[in-house]
Design a protein around this motif. Structure first.
Motif: not given
Length: 319
Positions: A75-87
């Protein structure tokens, strides 16, 4: 005191205890296989196969225990400008998740929430500031231009209108610089290939108007020509800040923009050294822009009468 989410269903150290149990059972299985081979209870081939099966099962069991940490890492590695908070919410972890993993997930979830809030505030600020600050400046600029066309203005009124026009242009350059610095995701916005010399010549009229009313001579010297792959708007705002800072050093003299191989230098030359070295807010903004876009800014003083600010561009293109 109520427990936070995930604390009631997990125990600290459970991950280590499960790993210890897995490797303990693996060691026991290896010992049994060795004993079967030593006492000829099973043929060597069967012992080897059994050892391989026991090792594979131990590896699968250990991998399953590491799965929650691996999921957080993906999940951290897939972060871009907007993190996936719910994941990152701890509710997605299994019932047997270790307390340390739950704590890690909860910390990352809170961190991602703050980042998302910061990004939203950044967008709101830059949008509102761009509109709310530029709109009144446009009104002031138009009104000053209309006043300058009035033939009945006194000499004092003409000077005042010119000061208003100059201050408006300086404020426009300052707002542009602050908005560039406020936009964290604006590093690659508006990128294009441009010749530095051409952009400077195109902006000379605006630069001359910005210095109007001051006994300062502005000119360009071009020992070299080169191009950049960047935003010409950012480049010009940086030059504006350096020229404004140079104009603050003295009320008279000359400001020379020199295009060197892979660099642009802005120098102000005066007849005598100023009593006070007046580096202003403009230079602080220029330094922040240079750090933001990785264009090193170097400051020099020669004979106490000449201040030179040079910007180096590590990646240049032929003009």
């Amino acid at each position: 005191m109520p427990r936070k989410q995930g604390e009631g269903r997990s125990q600290a150290g459970a991950f280590h205890r499960r790993l210890a149990l897995i490797f303990g059972l693996h060691l026991l299985g290896v010992i049994v296989c060795v004993m079967l081979g030593v006492f000829n209870v099973a043929p060597p081939v069967a012992v080897v196969v059994l050892l391989a099966i026991i090792s594979a099962l131990a590896w699968l069991a250990a991998r399953r225990q590491w799965r929650p940490v691996g999921r957080l890492a993906r999940v951290i590695d897939s972060w871009d400008d907007e993190p996936d908070v719910d994941a990152l919410a701890p509710k997605h972890l299994s019932e047997q998740a270790d307390a340390d993993v739950v704590t890690l997930a909860r910390g990352l979830h809170g961190f991602a929430t703050r980042i998302a809030g910061y990004n939203q505030r950044e967008r709101n600020f830059t949008r509102d500031a761009s509109h709310e600050l530029r709109s009144p400046l446009t009104v002031i600029k138009m009104s000053a231009d209309m006043l300058s066309d009035e033939s009945e203005l006194s000499k004092f009124g003409v000077r005042s209108v010119k000061r208003i026009q100059r201050a408006t242009r300086e404020m426009e350059a300052l707002i542009e610089a602050l908005l560039i610095l406020a936009r964290e995701s604006d590093l690659g916005a508006g990128e294009e290939e441009f010749v530095v010399n051409d952009v400077l010549h195109k902006g000379m009229d605006d630069l001359q108007q910005m210095l109007e009313g001051r006994a300062v001579d502005l000119r360009i010297e071009e020992p070299a020509r080169f191009a950049l792959r960047a935003s010409p708007r950012v480049f010009m705002v940086l030059c504006w800040q350096l020229i404004r800072n140079a104009s603050q050093q003295a009320d008279h003299g000359s400001i020379v923009i020199t295009v060197l191989p892979g660099a642009v230098a802005v120098s102000n030359r005066v007849d005598e050294a100023p009593a006070i070295d007046r580096h202003g807010f403009e230079l602080a903004i220029a330094q922040r822009i240079s750090e933001r876009f990785h264009w090193p800014l170097e400051l020099q003083t020669r004979d106490g009468c000449e201040h030179i600010a040079s910007i180096r561009f590590p990646e240049t293109l032929p003009a």
